[in-house]
Design a protein around this motif. Structure first.
Motif, PDB file in Angstrom:
ATOM      1  N   SER A 188       0.825  -1.212   0.000  1.00 40.06           N
ATOM      2  CA  SER A 188       0.000   0.000   0.000  1.00 40.06           C
ATOM      3  C   SER A 188       0.859   1.261   0.000  1.00 40.06           C
ATOM      4  CB  SER A 188      -0.940  -0.002   1.200  1.00 40.06           C
ATOM      5  OG  SER A 188      -0.202  -0.060   2.397  1.00 40.06           O
ATOM      6  N   THR A 189       2.049   1.208   0.603  1.00 39.19           N
ATOM      7  CA  THR A 189       2.852   2.441   0.625  1.00 39.19           C
ATOM      8  C   THR A 189       4.024   2.358  -0.351  1.00 39.19           C
ATOM      9  OG1 THR A 189       4.175   1.630   2.459  1.00 39.19           O
ATOM     10  CG2 THR A 189       2.250   2.944   3.019  1.00 39.19           C
ATOM     11  N   HIS A 190       3.943   1.452  -1.293  1.00 37.62           N
ATOM     12  CA  HIS A 190       4.905   1.364  -2.396  1.00 37.62           C
ATOM     13  C   HIS A 190       6.279   0.853  -1.962  1.00 37.62           C
ATOM     14  CE1 HIS A 190       1.668   3.605  -4.018  1.00 37.62           C
ATOM     15  NE2 HIS A 190       1.952   4.662  -3.297  1.00 37.62           N
ATOM     16  N   ARG A 430      -2.216   4.958  -2.094  1.00 39.45           N
ATOM     17  CA  ARG A 430      -2.433   4.205  -0.864  1.00 39.45           C
ATOM     18  C   ARG A 430      -3.915   4.191  -0.479  1.00 39.45           C
ATOM     19  NH1 ARG A 430      -2.856   5.300   4.322  1.00 39.45           N
ATOM     20  NH2 ARG A 430      -2.747   7.522   3.916  1.00 39.45           N
ATOM     21  N   LYS A 431      -4.572   5.341  -0.646  1.00 43.34           N
ATOM     22  CA  LYS A 431      -5.993   5.436  -0.249  1.00 43.34           C
ATOM     23  C   LYS A 431      -6.880   4.581  -1.144  1.00 43.34           C
ATOM     24  CE  LYS A 431      -5.014   9.809  -0.404  1.00 43.34           C
ATOM     25  NZ  LYS A 431      -5.067  11.226  -0.611  1.00 43.34           N
ATOM     26  N   PHE A 432      -6.413   4.328  -2.357  1.00 42.80           N
ATOM     27  CA  PHE A 432      -7.261   3.600  -3.309  1.00 42.80           C
ATOM     28  C   PHE A 432      -6.792   2.165  -3.519  1.00 42.80           C
ATOM     29  CE2 PHE A 432      -7.058   8.112  -4.529  1.00 42.80           C
ATOM     30  CZ  PHE A 432      -8.319   8.476  -4.086  1.00 42.80           C
ATOM     31  N   GLY A 433      -5.908   1.707  -2.684  1.00 41.59           N
ATOM     32  CA  GLY A 433      -5.444   0.332  -2.813  1.00 41.59           C
ATOM     33  C   GLY A 433      -4.700   0.090  -4.108  1.00 41.59           C
ATOM     34  N   PHE A 434      -3.821   1.009  -4.463  1.00 41.19           N
ATOM     35  CA  PHE A 434      -3.026   0.853  -5.677  1.00 41.19           C
ATOM     36  C   PHE A 434      -1.559   1.063  -5.282  1.00 41.19           C
ATOM     37  CE2 PHE A 434      -3.254   1.828 -10.516  1.00 41.19           C
ATOM     38  CZ  PHE A 434      -2.181   0.987 -10.721  1.00 41.19           C
ATOM     39  N   GLY A 435      -0.820  -0.020  -5.256  1.00 37.38           N
ATOM     40  CA  GLY A 435       0.580   0.078  -4.846  1.00 37.38           C
ATOM     41  C   GLY A 435       1.500  -0.076  -6.033  1.00 37.38           C
ATOM     42  N   LEU A 436       2.645   0.596  -5.955  1.00 31.67           N
ATOM     43  CA  LEU A 436       3.635   0.484  -7.020  1.00 31.67           C
ATOM     44  C   LEU A 436       4.940  -0.066  -6.452  1.00 31.67           C
ATOM     45  CD1 LEU A 436       3.554   3.711  -9.206  1.00 31.67           C
ATOM     46  CD2 LEU A 436       2.351   1.560  -9.521  1.00 31.67           C
ATOM     47  N   PRO A 443      18.986   4.784  -9.238  1.00 34.25           N
ATOM     48  CA  PRO A 443      18.113   5.616  -8.398  1.00 34.25           C
ATOM     49  C   PRO A 443      18.226   7.093  -8.746  1.00 34.25           C
ATOM     50  CG  PRO A 443      19.357   4.077  -7.050  1.00 34.25           C
ATOM     51  CD  PRO A 443      19.868   3.937  -8.441  1.00 34.25           C
ATOM     52  N   SER A 444      19.404   7.509  -9.229  1.00 36.15           N
ATOM     53  CA  SER A 444      19.559   8.928  -9.535  1.00 36.15           C
ATOM     54  C   SER A 444      18.782   9.321 -10.785  1.00 36.15           C
ATOM     55  CB  SER A 444      21.033   9.266  -9.718  1.00 36.15           C
ATOM     56  OG  SER A 444      21.575   8.489 -10.763  1.00 36.15           O
ATOM     57  N   LYS A 445      18.389   8.326 -11.582  1.00 39.14           N
ATOM     58  CA  LYS A 445      17.660   8.638 -12.811  1.00 39.14           C
ATOM     59  C   LYS A 445      16.146   8.532 -12.603  1.00 39.14           C
ATOM     60  CE  LYS A 445      21.074   9.277 -15.697  1.00 39.14           C
ATOM     61  NZ  LYS A 445      21.877   8.274 -16.343  1.00 39.14           N
ATOM     62  N   ILE A 446      15.706   8.207 -11.386  1.00 38.03           N
ATOM     63  CA  ILE A 446      14.270   8.123 -11.117  1.00 38.03           C
ATOM     64  C   ILE A 446      13.788   9.457 -10.583  1.00 38.03           C
ATOM     65  CG2 ILE A 446      12.463   6.931  -9.807  1.00 38.03           C
ATOM     66  CD1 ILE A 446      14.188   4.593  -9.540  1.00 38.03           C
ATOM     67  N   ASP A 447      12.590   9.811 -10.964  1.00 36.67           N
ATOM     68  CA  ASP A 447      11.979  11.029 -10.461  1.00 36.67           C
ATOM     69  C   ASP A 447      11.982  10.999  -8.934  1.00 36.67           C
ATOM     70  OD1 ASP A 447      10.347  13.442 -10.904  1.00 36.67           O
ATOM     71  OD2 ASP A 447       8.899  12.259  -9.776  1.00 36.67           O
ATOM     72  N   GLN A 448      12.514  12.047  -8.328  1.00 35.00           N
ATOM     73  CA  GLN A 448      12.685  12.049  -6.873  1.00 35.00           C
ATOM     74  C   GLN A 448      11.355  12.026  -6.135  1.00 35.00           C
ATOM     75  OE1 GLN A 448      15.931  12.032  -5.112  1.00 35.00           O
ATOM     76  NE2 GLN A 448      16.178  11.157  -7.141  1.00 35.00           N
ATOM     77  N   ASP A 449      10.305  12.616  -6.728  1.00 28.47           N
ATOM     78  CA  ASP A 449       8.994  12.573  -6.064  1.00 28.47           C
ATOM     79  C   ASP A 449       8.492  11.147  -5.974  1.00 28.47           C
ATOM     80  OD1 ASP A 449       9.027  15.220  -5.814  1.00 28.47           O
ATOM     81  OD2 ASP A 449       7.724  15.653  -7.539  1.00 28.47           O
ATOM     82  N   VAL A 450       8.692  10.382  -7.051  1.00 30.89           N
ATOM     83  CA  VAL A 450       8.233   8.997  -7.067  1.00 30.89           C
ATOM     84  C   VAL A 450       9.045   8.171  -6.076  1.00 30.89           C
ATOM     85  CG1 VAL A 450       8.099   6.919  -8.495  1.00 30.89           C
ATOM     86  CG2 VAL A 450       7.364   9.116  -9.425  1.00 30.89           C
ATOM     87  N   LEU A 451      10.362   8.338  -6.127  1.00 29.63           N
ATOM     88  CA  LEU A 451      11.229   7.521  -5.280  1.00 29.63           C
ATOM     89  C   LEU A 451      10.984   7.812  -3.802  1.00 29.63           C
ATOM     90  CD1 LEU A 451      13.449   5.435  -5.401  1.00 29.63           C
ATOM     91  CD2 LEU A 451      15.132   7.256  -5.434  1.00 29.63           C
ATOM     92  N   SER A 452      10.791   9.079  -3.470  1.00 27.03           N
ATOM     93  CA  SER A 452      10.635   9.416  -2.061  1.00 27.03           C
ATOM     94  C   SER A 452       9.308   8.914  -1.509  1.00 27.03           C
ATOM     95  CB  SER A 452      10.754  10.921  -1.860  1.00 27.03           C
ATOM     96  OG  SER A 452       9.705  11.556  -2.541  1.00 27.03           O
ATOM     97  N   GLN A 453       8.370   8.599  -2.374  1.00 31.22           N
ATOM     98  CA  GLN A 453       7.078   8.097  -1.899  1.00 31.22           C
ATOM     99  C   GLN A 453       7.084   6.585  -1.695  1.00 31.22           C
ATOM    100  OE1 GLN A 453       4.382   9.851  -0.900  1.00 31.22           O
ATOM    101  NE2 GLN A 453       5.722  11.611  -1.172  1.00 31.22           N
ATOM    102  N   CYS A 454       8.151   5.937  -2.100  1.00 36.81           N
ATOM    103  CA  CYS A 454       8.213   4.488  -1.905  1.00 36.81           C
ATOM    104  C   CYS A 454       8.547   4.216  -0.437  1.00 36.81           C
ATOM    105  CB  CYS A 454       9.271   3.862  -2.812  1.00 36.81           C
ATOM    106  SG  CYS A 454       8.813   3.953  -4.540  1.00 36.81           S
ATOM    107  N   GLY A 455       7.565   3.743   0.298  1.00 38.90           N
ATOM    108  CA  GLY A 455       7.698   3.640   1.749  1.00 38.90           C
ATOM    109  C   GLY A 455       8.638   2.544   2.196  1.00 38.90           C
ATOM    110  N   THR A 456       8.762   1.506   1.399  1.00 36.15           N
ATOM    111  CA  THR A 456       9.656   0.409   1.778  1.00 36.15           C
ATOM    112  C   THR A 456      10.765   0.320   0.738  1.00 36.15           C
ATOM    113  OG1 THR A 456       7.820  -0.780   2.769  1.00 36.15           O
ATOM    114  CG2 THR A 456       9.773  -2.063   2.233  1.00 36.15           C
ATOM    115  N   GLN A 457      11.984   0.181   1.221  1.00 33.47           N
ATOM    116  CA  GLN A 457      13.093   0.114   0.263  1.00 33.47           C
ATOM    117  C   GLN A 457      13.917  -1.146   0.501  1.00 33.47           C
ATOM    118  OE1 GLN A 457      13.420   2.730   2.730  1.00 33.47           O
ATOM    119  NE2 GLN A 457      11.771   3.846   1.726  1.00 33.47           N
TER     120      GLN A 457
END
Lengths: 558, 221
Positions: A188-190, A430-436, A443-457
Motif C-alpha cells: 500500500s505504501t509502495h 495508498r488510499k485507493f489500494g493501488f501500490g507500485l 536511483p539517480s535517474k528516477i523522479d525524486q517525487d516517485v522515489l521518495s514516496q516508496c515507503g519500503t526500500q
C-alpha cells in the motif's frame, strides 16, 4: 548504585551469551561504546541487547553495532615476514595469544519494543558502563525487526498471514533469523528495489512475487517487464508450496506485446501532443478542441479518421493546420500497431486476485512502453477510484504493479508520459489500494517525487556515488549506517528499510522457489556454440567443386 | 656441530668450563659473578668463553632433583682498586696462594641475568626447560658454568618451537644493553640451528623487532 547493580549482574551471571561490556557513551546521543574480547560473535550490523528498568519493568533494549576497532592486538612488527604468522612470533616470545585481541565497538541504540505501539521506543538513556551485552535472540529479532504489529516481543511470526519471507539476517547463519515483511505495508505504501546491475534486483523481486502469490496472500499483481526477465514465474503453477486445500493456485498470465493495444480514445490530449512532431500552436489548439469534442461523444471507439472528420467539421475542409495535423496523426498513431480505434487491453484479463500478469514489453520501443503503461495505469487508477467511491468498477480489489527498469517509466528528466500518473499513484494510491513497486539500477535517474514516496526500500549493492546520493536524499528511512553498507554488499545481500521494518536490517535474500530467468548469459559458451555452428555450415565463399570425380563438396550454389 | 662450537663444548654438564662464582646480586634475577683467574681453578675461562651474550648455567639441587638455572652474561666490569693510587705494589706475586677479601686485587666482574630453569637428567644433559622466572635464589660462591651450544639449543626449544619467553625480563634487567644481549643471543641461536630450520625466520622477525624498538627508544628513528 551497588544496590541496583547487584541483581542485574546476578541475573546476567547465569547467561552464557554475554559478549561484551559497556564502556561508556559514544559520540552521538544514541551511541555507546563497548568492549569485547574477541570478534568471534560480533560483526558490524549485528543486533545486541541489554536490559534496563523502564516503566516499572525490565526491558530488553536493542542496539545495532555500527563500527569496530581493534584496541589491543599483536604488534604490527610481528607481521614482518608473511610466512611467519604473528602467533608463531608471539609464541616464541612467550606472549599468550588466546584472546589477545580486544575490540572497541560502537553501537547505536534502537530502543525497546513497545508492545502497545508495536514499534521501537527509545529509552533515551544510554546503558551504564559495565552493563553486560548479549547477542539479541533470533526469535525476538524475527518478531520485532519487521513491522508486523505483534503484541509480544516473542511471537512465532512464521504462522502469521500476509507476510513475505524475504531472507534472513546477514550476520547470522542461514535461516537462523528469518525476516518476514508485512505484504500489506509495502503493497500500500509502495516499494523500491534499488541495486546496480547483477546484484539481484529481479531475483529479489521474484522472491517477493512468489511470497505475494502464496495462498496466504493471493495478491493481484501486475509486472511491467521491459526485458522479459520474468518468464520463469510460471513454474509456480503446479508447485505444492503455492497450492491450498481450497483449490487455490496462482494464475500466471503472460501478456505478449502483440496483445498490448492502446485504444485511441483512452489517450489524453497531452499524450497525443507528446507523440506528434513539434505541432505548432495553431495545430495544438485545433487538435485539443477536436479531441475534447470526441471525448464528449458517447462512442469510445473512434479512430484517426473520425478525429479528422471532426476537425474538418469545425475548421473546414481546407484548413492548412488540419491538413498538417492529419499527416502527423496518421504517421504517429495510425501506422503504429500499438494504437487501435477499438481494441484495448481488457482490465479483467490482466488483474484478478491470485493472478500475476507479466506484461512482456521486450519488443516494444521505449516510447511505446511508456505509452501503454501510461494508459493502463490511468485506466486502472480510475477503476480503483470508482471502487473506493462505491461506483461501478472493473477492479474491486487492491492491486500492486511492479516496474522493472523503473527509471524508464518515471525518469528524473521528466520526459515520459507515464511520469504524471506514476507521481499521482505514488502520492495518492495508498488510499485507493493501488501500490507500485519500482525496480531500478539507477536511483539517480528516477523522479525524486516517485522515489521518495516508496515507503519500503530494498537496497542492494550500489557503488555509484550519484545513486547513493539519490538514495540518501529521497529515502527517508535509510540512515547513514545503512548507506555506508551499500558499497560493500555482494549479490543477494540487501538492506531492507522503511515502513515494512521497525528498523533497517541487513539481510541475505532467500533462495527462489522457481528458477531464475535473468542471470547473465554464458557468453563464452555461446561464442563457442556460434563458432561451431558456423564451422558446420557451408559459407558462400566456399567454392563448389565443379571438377569431376566423387566430390563430397557442397553442391548447393544458391 | 657448528662453527660456534668451541673446544670446551661438551654435552656433559659436569665437565663444562667454570666461568666464575657468584659474589653478590642486584636483584633476584641479576647476579654479579667474579670471573675466575688462573689461580682460582684448573682451567679459567678464555676471553671468548665469557663474552657478552654468553649463556651460562648454575647447578642447583632442589628436593633431590638436579636443576640447571640458566642465565646469560649481559654485562662485564673491570675492577682495579689501585687505579689512581701511587706507591709500591707488593701483594700479587708474593701472595699467590693467599687472597683474603680484604686484600684488594684486580678482578673482572660479570653481570649474569637469570633466564629460566631446566631439569638435569641422569645422562647429564637437560630436559623440561622453562622460561619462567626461577623461584630459587643463588648463593654466594655458587659456580657459574659456560653453557655449551647444544644445551643452549635445548633450553630454547620447547615442542620444536624456538622460545625466548624471558625476553621482557631480560630487557628490564639489562637496561640499555638489553637489545644488544638479545640480538647476540639470537645470532648465537641462528648459528646453532640448521639453516633450513623454519625457526630461523621466526628469529629474524624477533631480531628485527627488537632492533627496531631499541632504535626507536634511543631516538634514532
Amino acid at each position: 548504585m551497588a544496590g541496583t547493580r547487584t541483581p542485574r549482574s546476578g541475573l546476567m551471571a547465569g547467561r552464557s551469551d554475554v559478549v561484551g561490556t559497556v564502556a561508556g557513551p559514544g559520540e552521538d546521543p544514541n551511541e555507546f561504546v563497548f568492549v569485547t574480547p574477541s570478534d568471534r560473535s560480533i560483526k558490524t550490523g549485528e543486533f545486541i541487547t541489554y536490559t534496563v528498568s523502564a516503566d516499572g519493568g525490565e526491558r530488553s533494549v536493542f542496539a545495532r553495532v555500527t563500527n569496530r576497532e581493534l584496541i589491543r592486538g599483536l604488534p604490527e612488527g610481528f607481521l614482518a615476514d608473511p610466512e611467519v604468522g604473528p602467533e608463531t612470533v608471539a609464541a616464541t616470545l612467550g606472549v599468550p595469544t588466546d584472546d589477545t585481541e580486544l575490540y572497541r565497538l560502537t553501537a547505536t541504540v534502537i530502543g525497546y519494543y513497545d508492545t502497545d505501539m508495536t514499534t521501537f521506543a527509545n529509552p533515551r538513556q544510554l546503558p551504564d558502563p559495565g552493563t553486560p551485552l548479549s547477542i539479541a535472540p533470533d526469535q525476538q529479532l524475527e518478531t520485532v525487526l519487521p513491522n508486523l504489529g505483534c503484541e509480544t516481543d516473542s511471537t512465532d511470526v512464521a504462522g502469521l498471514d500476509g507476510i513475505a519471507h524475504v531472507g534472513w539476517l546477514l550476520n547470522r547463519p542461514a535461516e537462523a533469523t528469518n525476516i518476514h515483511i508485512p505484504i500489506e505495508e509495502f503493497a500500500s505504501t509502495h516499494l523500491a528495489i534499488l541495486a546496480s546491475t547483477g546484484s539481484g534486483k529481479s531475483y529479489t523481486a521474484s522472491v517477493l512475487i512468489e511470497e505475494m502469490m502464496r495462498p496466504s496472500a493471493r495478491a493481484s499483481l501486475l509486472v511491467f517487464d521491459p526485458h522479459g526477465e520474468y518468464d520463469t514465474l510460471a513454474d509456480m503453477q503446479g508447485e505444492a508450496a503455492f497450492q491450498d486445500e481450497d483449490g487455490y493456485e496462482p494464475d500466471i498470465v503472460y501478456y505478449d506485446p502483440e496483445r498490448l493495444r492502446v485504444r485511441i480514445s483512452e489517450l489524453e490530449i497531452g499524450d497525443v501532443m507528446a507523440i506528434l512532431d513539434n505541432p505548432s500552436n495553431r495545430m495544438q489548439e485545433r487538435l485539443s478542441t477536436a479531441w475534447r469534442a470526441m471525448q464528449r461523444q458517447e462512442s469510445r471507439t473512434w479512430g484517426v479518421d473520425e478525429l479528422i472528420a471532426e476537425m474538418e467539421r469545425i475548421y473546414g475542409d481546407d484548413d492548412a493546420s488540419v491538413g498538417a495535423l492529419e499527416w502527423r496523426l496518421r504517421r504517429s498513431i495510425e501506422r503504429n500497431d500499438l494504437f487501435h480505434p477499438e481494441e484495448n487491453v481488457p482490465l479483467d484479463e490482466i488483474v484478478d486476485a491470485g493472478q500475476c500478469t507479466v506484461l512482456q514489453m521486450d519488443t516494444l520501443d521505449r516510447w511505446d512502453q511508456q505509452l501503454i503503461t501510461t494508459v493502463l495505469l490511468r485506466r486502472m487508477y480510475r477503476e480503483r477510484l470508482d471502487d473506493v467511491r462505491d461506483r461501478e468498477s472493473a477492479i474491486d480489489h487492491p492491486i500492486f504493479a511492479l516496474f522493472e527498469e523503473g527509471h524508464r517509466f518515471a525518469p528524473a528528466s521528466g520526459d515520459a508520459p507515464s511520469l504524471g500518473i506514476m507521481r499521482t499513484i505514488t502520492s495518492e494510491g495508498r488510499k485507493f489500494g493501488f501500490g507500485l513497486g519500482i525496480i531500478s539500477q539507477r536511483p539517480s535517474k528516477i523522479d525524486q517525487d516517485v522515489l521518495s514516496q516508496c515507503g519500503t526500500q530494498i537496497s542492494m549493492q550500489i557503488q555509484n556515488p550519484n545513486d547513493q546520493d539519490a538514495i540518501k536524499n529521497s529515502v527517508e528511512a535509510a540512515g547513514e549506517d545503512v548507506l555506508r553498507e551499500l558499497p560493500g554488499l555482494t549479490p543477494g545481500q540487501a538492506v531492507v528499510s522503511g515502513d515494512a521494518m521497525n528498523t533497517p536490517a541487513l539481510i541475505q535474500v532467500r533462495q527462489r522457489r522457481t528458477p531464475h530467468g535473468a542471470g547473465s548469459r554464458p557468453v563464452i559458451e555461446e561464442w563457442h556454440d556460434a563458432y561451431d555452428e558456423r564451422q558446420r555450415k557451408p559459407t558462400r565463399s566456399e567454392g563448389a567443386d565443379f571438377g569431376e570425380g566423387d566430390s563430397t563438396g557442397v553442391q548447393d550454389l544458391d | 656441530m657448528t662453527d660456534h662450537s668451541t673446544a670446551g663444548d661438551q654435552l656433559d654438564l659436569d665437565s663444562c668450563v667454570q666461568i666464575g662464582s657468584v659474589v653478590s646480586s642486584n636483584s633476584h634475577l641479576d647476579y654479579v659473578v667474579e670471573v675466575y683467574k688462573e689461580r682460582d681453578c684448573e682451567r679459567p675461562p678464555e676471553l671468548h668463553e665469557r663474552e657478552f651474550g654468553q649463556p651460562v648455567f648454575i647447578k642447583k639441587t632442589i628436593d633431590g632433583t638436579d636443576h640447571a638455572v640458566m642465565g646469560v652474561i649481559y654485562d662485564t666490569q673491570l675492577i682495579d682498586p689501585d687505579q689512581g693510587r701511587t706507591g709500591p705494589r707488593l701483594a700479587q706475586e708474593d701472595q699467590a696462594q693467599f687472597t683474603p677479601g680484604y686484600i684488594e686485587e684486580r678482578t673482572t666482574l660479570a653481570g649474569v641475568a637469570l633466564l629460566g630453569t631446566a631439569v638435569i637428567t641422569d645422562d647429564r644433559t637437560i630436559t623440561n626447560p622453562t622460561h619462567q622466572m626461577p623461584r630459587w635464589t643463588l648463593e654466594v660462591d655458587d659456580t657459574v658454568f659456560h653453557c655449551p651450544d647444544e644445551i643452549t639449543r635445548s633450553f630454547h626449544t620447547i615442542d620444536d618451537q624456538i622460545q625466548l619467553a624471558y625476553m621482557d625480563r631480560l630487557v628490564d634487567i639489562a637496561g640499555d644493553l638489553g637489545a644488544e644481549v638479545i640480538v647476540t643471543l639470537i645470532d648465537r641461536l641462528q648459528g646453532i640451528l640448521p639453516e633450513d630450520d623454519p625457526n630461523q625466520r621466526v628469529l629474524d622477525v624477533v631480531e628485527q623487532n627488537v632492533q627496531w624498538q631499541a632504535r626507536e627508544r634511543r631516538g634514532v628513528v
